[in-house]
Design an enzyme around this catalytic site. Structure first.
Site, short mmCIF file in Angstrom:
data_model
loop_
_atom_site.label_atom_id
_atom_site.label_comp_id
_atom_site.label_asym_id
_atom_site.label_seq_id
_atom_site.Cartn_x
_atom_site.Cartn_y
_atom_site.Cartn_z
N HIS A 1 -1.45 0.09 5.58
CA HIS A 1 -2.13 1.03 6.50
C HIS A 1 -1.27 2.25 6.83
O HIS A 1 -1.13 2.63 7.99
CB HIS A 1 -2.56 0.31 7.78
CG HIS A 1 -3.63 -0.71 7.57
ND1 HIS A 1 -4.32 -1.27 8.61
CD2 HIS A 1 -4.13 -1.29 6.45
CE1 HIS A 1 -5.20 -2.16 8.14
NE2 HIS A 1 -5.08 -2.17 6.82
N GLU B 1 -15.99 2.62 8.38
CA GLU B 1 -16.59 3.64 9.23
C GLU B 1 -16.52 5.04 8.60
O GLU B 1 -15.57 5.36 7.90
CB GLU B 1 -15.84 3.72 10.57
CG GLU B 1 -15.89 2.46 11.40
CD GLU B 1 -15.14 2.58 12.70
OE1 GLU B 1 -15.23 1.65 13.52
OE2 GLU B 1 -14.47 3.64 12.93
N GLN C 1 0.81 -1.22 0.00
CA GLN C 1 0.00 0.00 0.00
C GLN C 1 0.85 1.27 0.00
O GLN C 1 0.31 2.37 0.11
CB GLN C 1 -0.93 -0.01 1.21
CG GLN C 1 -1.95 -1.15 1.17
CD GLN C 1 -2.77 -1.25 2.44
OE1 GLN C 1 -3.02 -0.26 3.13
NE2 GLN C 1 -3.19 -2.45 2.77
N TYR D 1 -9.98 -11.08 10.45
CA TYR D 1 -10.01 -11.81 9.19
C TYR D 1 -10.10 -13.32 9.39
O TYR D 1 -10.58 -14.04 8.51
CB TYR D 1 -8.78 -11.47 8.34
CG TYR D 1 -8.85 -10.09 7.74
CD1 TYR D 1 -9.74 -9.81 6.71
CD2 TYR D 1 -8.03 -9.07 8.20
CE1 TYR D 1 -9.82 -8.55 6.17
CE2 TYR D 1 -8.10 -7.80 7.66
CZ TYR D 1 -9.00 -7.55 6.63
OH TYR D 1 -9.08 -6.28 6.10
N TYR E 1 -11.59 6.28 19.39
CA TYR E 1 -12.54 5.67 18.46
C TYR E 1 -12.51 4.15 18.46
O TYR E 1 -13.19 3.52 17.66
CB TYR E 1 -12.32 6.27 17.07
CG TYR E 1 -12.83 7.70 17.03
CD1 TYR E 1 -14.08 8.00 16.53
CD2 TYR E 1 -12.08 8.74 17.59
CE1 TYR E 1 -14.56 9.30 16.55
CE2 TYR E 1 -12.55 10.03 17.61
CZ TYR E 1 -13.80 10.32 17.10
OH TYR E 1 -14.28 11.61 17.14
#
Length: 379
Positions: free
Chosen positions: A158, A250, A91, A271, A260
């Site tokens: 991430h 979200e 990513q 997963y 949060y």
């Protein structure tokens, strides 16, 4: 399965960029609607990541491999204005790009990218100035690094790296993902899994809410997973969207100092199927305003303020990756609910509003997509 092992699995196995479907719940996405806009393909890119408009209608587009391009308003002319040495595995990418609030005067452009360093890899915040290159083009120069995530860790996922300026132009909000390591999102000494509030020079902003409690002084909110969209609405509310695990994507209203919940609370599951406690009243964690199960795999986030689609003014638009969709969320003050979800037949990486109120999207460039830039106008 061990959490650390899960975090290390390739994205192809755990769908970390396009979360795996989960069992349906009462919060399923709205049914696909007929697309109420006309699509015009404007340009094509090599795995683009983000899009931003300059005051004169030209665009800056970042590509995964590290190139930043200046694009004419009609898409017919593209020029590479910077090549950033990024670590683009997984990513990783040259990520977000946002002109400074005073761009017309300063010509400054802020951007984020992933790179390797001592201890592993992390996300960086940087800026430069867009200047004439001595010919008939322009170049991004005076590039300086302003901030880097802490700590650097191994892995390719991430990073997050989204940028938003406060409405008064004084502060910069920067998202740091949990890097698939879970617990740093709750660690007061890590910037991972956090929304940060910085000065325009990348320093901790004065008055951040958690410094007196022993947190790093940059932190504005915490307990986040992979924050791939952040934007202010016209009332000054800060909205953020993030990918959940297996389910539980979200949209959050970001308030200073709040937790949060990730990884202790989520409307999704691990997963490997193990349960994560859902958000519930009194658990000490701020619940999302909207969540999806099955997932949409949210990409970029934009709050619409234009005139071309007056019926959507004030609503949020989200690019859907695994869902290959454009998603609209109805925002009413500090509340939100699901709106439309239009099929786009490609992974949508980013969505922005153009100067005339048109909606622009860029495709992700994976799974058969060409990475096209598409303008959506009213029918």
């Amino acid at each position: 399965m061990d959490l650390k092992l899960l975090a290390a699995l390739p994205c192809a196995l755990i769908a970390c960029t396009g979360n795996a479907p989960a069992d349906a719940t009462a919060q399923d996405a709205a049914p696909a609607a007929t697309r109420p806009f006309t699509e015009t393909v404007v340009a094509d890119f090599d795995s683009p990541w983000a899009l931003a408009f300059l005051p004169d209608g030209r665009m800056l587009v970042t590509e995964k491999k590290g190139e930043m391009l200046l694009v004419a308003a009609d898409g017919k002319r593209k020029q590479v204005v910077a090549t950033i040495p990024v670590d683009s595995a997984g990513q990783g990418a040259l990520m977000d790009v946002v002109p400074a609030p005073d761009f017309a005067r300063s010509q400054r452009v802020y951007f984020s990218y992933s790179a390797a360093g001592e201890g592993g890899k992390g996300v960086f915040l940087a800026r430069g100035r867009l200047r004439a290159d001595g010919g008939d083009g322009e170049r991004l120069g005076e590039i300086e690094t302003l901030f880097r995530a802490t700590p650097f860790v191994e892995g390719n996922g991430h990073y997050s790296g989204r940028i938003a300026f406060s409405p008064d132009g004084r502060y910069l909000f920067f998202t740091n993902g949990d890097r698939q390591k879970f617990t740093p999102a709750q660690d007061p000494k890590a910037t991972l899994g956090k929304v940060l509030r910085l000065t325009l020079d990348g320093q901790p902003a004065p008055g951040n809410p958690l410094a007196a409690k022993g947190f790093r002084s940059e932190i504005w909110s915490y307990g986040h997973r992979n924050l791939l969209g952040i934007a202010f609405d016209a009332r000054g509310n800060l909205w953020e969207q993030e990918m959940g695990p297996k389910g539980g994507d979200e949209v959050n209203l970001i308030r200073p100092g709040l937790n949060y919940g990730w990884p202790n609370a989520s409307n999704g599951s691990h997963y490997d199927g193990r349960d994560i406690p859902d958000h519930r009243a009194g658990d000490g964690y701020e619940p999302p305003k909207v969540s999806w199960n099955p997932v949409i795999s949210p990409g970029g986030l934009m709050i619409y303020s234009g005139r071309m689609f007056p019926q959507w003014r004030g609503d949020a638009f989200i690019g859907g990756l695994s869902s290959q969709s454009l998603v609209r969320v109805d925002i009413d003050g500090t509340e939100a609910r699901k709106g439309d979800q239009w099929p786009m037949n490609a992974r949508i990486r980013d969505v922005e509003q153009g100067p005339d109120g048109a909606i622009w999207v860029i495709e992700d460039g994976d799974d058969g997509s060409q990475g096209r830039l598409i303008k959506l106008t009213a029918q």
